[in-house]
Scaffold this active site. Structure first.
Site, PDB file in Angstrom:
ATOM      1  N   LYS A   1      -3.330   4.960   2.632  1.00  0.00           N
ATOM      2  CA  LYS A   1      -2.853   4.117   1.599  1.00  0.00           C
ATOM      3  C   LYS A   1      -2.962   4.924   0.119  1.00  0.00           C
ATOM      4  O   LYS A   1      -2.038   5.108  -0.791  1.00  0.00           O
ATOM      5  CB  LYS A   1      -3.004   2.624   1.328  1.00  0.00           C
ATOM      6  CG  LYS A   1      -2.643   1.985   2.688  1.00  0.00           C
ATOM      7  CD  LYS A   1      -3.157   0.532   2.821  1.00  0.00           C
ATOM      8  CE  LYS A   1      -2.474  -0.056   4.030  1.00  0.00           C
ATOM      9  NZ  LYS A   1      -3.039  -1.503   4.432  1.00  0.00           N
TER      10      LYS A   1
ATOM     11  N   GLN B   1      -7.299  -5.468   1.956  1.00  0.00           N
ATOM     12  CA  GLN B   1      -7.324  -4.903   3.407  1.00  0.00           C
ATOM     13  C   GLN B   1      -7.691  -5.925   4.229  1.00  0.00           C
ATOM     14  O   GLN B   1      -8.760  -6.279   4.016  1.00  0.00           O
ATOM     15  CB  GLN B   1      -8.048  -3.584   3.395  1.00  0.00           C
ATOM     16  CG  GLN B   1      -7.842  -2.868   4.861  1.00  0.00           C
ATOM     17  CD  GLN B   1      -6.383  -2.652   5.163  1.00  0.00           C
ATOM     18  OE1 GLN B   1      -5.693  -2.110   4.369  1.00  0.00           O
ATOM     19  NE2 GLN B   1      -5.973  -2.774   6.518  1.00  0.00           N
TER      20      GLN B   1
ATOM     21  N   ASP C   1       1.854  -6.432  -0.478  1.00  0.00           N
ATOM     22  CA  ASP C   1       1.862  -6.789   0.812  1.00  0.00           C
ATOM     23  C   ASP C   1       2.835  -7.813   1.577  1.00  0.00           C
ATOM     24  O   ASP C   1       3.198  -7.866   2.522  1.00  0.00           O
ATOM     25  CB  ASP C   1       0.516  -7.176   1.284  1.00  0.00           C
ATOM     26  CG  ASP C   1      -0.400  -5.837   2.049  1.00  0.00           C
ATOM     27  OD1 ASP C   1       0.438  -5.210   2.384  1.00  0.00           O
ATOM     28  OD2 ASP C   1      -1.404  -6.049   2.175  1.00  0.00           O
TER      29      ASP C   1
END
Ligand code: NAD
Length: 285
Positions: free
Chosen positions: A53, A97, A120
């Site tokens: 990422k 994460q 997200d």
């Protein structure tokens, strides 16, 4: 029949080129898109995802900030960092994460992220907005799948779509997006009786199960579009999907490979959400 391959790397490269141009334009106007990534603990798969990422951001001209915490980190410390990043106007996206270590309540952490920076798309408000068809950050993996379907111009309106898996991050939002696109959607899961009955009538079959090579060619309708979300590591260290590619490829009309399918698209959509967030800030002035 040998299925057409939907190449996530090729599609990602095209989309990331456009995103890099948009990021450069925003930066020139004084708003450099910036993503903050929080990684807690030493899960090797999570470390790889975060590395990819961050690398994706760098290549696209998006600033990335990485904050790492040990496995035994206090939730209050991470929540404090999230509050700090929420208040920082130069940060446009915040990502924690998953999975988090046991001492964390995942829901509390996700809800702590500002809805405006939830790139997200896991915050309950964004999920609710998505379900009502309002403007929302769409979770990256299912959003990437929609881009892949769009790229091959497969008809969605009226199509029978079957999603295997009902997780919050893949299966459920996938079903919402396919429904919004006009497909008739069936969500299958570990409690589904006669899975094959459902999969064999799917024009679009999305597998998000987490079991290597679970979907075999005999479960697929000839000519169907098969999207393999699964990422599984085999004992020999190789990656494979939830679909048995060799047998599925003989039956499907189009199929995504693993690796090189949905994986790169997930990161591409994360970059897209970060650039979109920065654009919203720039528009507000
Ligand atoms: P999860 O474990 O949260 O959900 C798995 C789902 O599969 C559950 O809803 C469960 O009911 C269903 N399931 C399990 N066994 C089943 C069976 N025998 N029959 C039917 N359904 C069954 O997993 P997840 O987070 O949704 O991830 C699924 C897979 O996708 C994993 O391999 C994960 O690594 C991968 N993934 C990939 C990406 C990407 O970027 N490509 C992103 C997220 C997840």
């Amino acid at each position: 029949m040998t299925a057409r391959i939907i190449d996530g790397n090729v599609l990602s490269a095209r989309l990331r080129g456009a995103l890099a141009a948009k990021a450069a334009e925003l930066t020139a106007q004084g708003t450099r898109p910036c993503l903050a990534v929080i990684l807690v603990g030493g899960d090797p798969a999570s470390a790889v995802y975060v590395r990819n990422k961050v690398a994706g951001c760098e290549k696209a001209g998006i600033q990335s900030l990485k904050f790492e915490y040990p496995q035994d980190a206090a939730p209050a410390d991470v929540l404090g960092k999230i509050a700090e990043l929420n208040a920082d106007p130069s940060v446009h996206g915040i990502l924690v994460q998953l999975p988090l270590p046991r001492q964390f309540d995942e829901k509390t952490v996700l809800e702590a992220i500002s809805v405006e920076k939830d790139v997200d798309g896991f915050h309950a408000e964004n999920v609710g907005r998505l379900s009502q068809g309002q403007e929302a950050f769409v979770p990256c993996t299912p959003n990437g799948v929609m881009e892949m379907l769009k790229s091959i111009e497969v008809p969605l309106r009226g199509a029978e779509a079957v999603v295997i898996g009902r997780s919050n991050i893949v299966g459920k939002p996938m079903a919402m997006l396919l429904t919004a696109a006009g497909a008739t959607v069936t969500v299958c899961h570990s409690g589904t009786r006669d899975l094959n009955f459902h999969t064999r009538r799917a024009d679009i079959l999305v597998a998000a199960i987490g079991k290597p090579k679970f979907v075999t060619g005999d479960m697929i309708k000839p000519g169907a579009t098969v999207i393999d979300v699964g990422i599984n590591r085999l004992p020999d260290g190789k990656l494979c999907g939830d679909v048995d590619f060799a047998s599925a490829q003989e039956v499907a009309g189009a199929i995504t490979p693993v690796p090189g399918g949905v994986g790169p698209m997930t990161i591409t959509m994360l970059l897209a959400n970060t650039v979109e967030s920065a654009s919203r800030v720039a528009r507000k002035g």
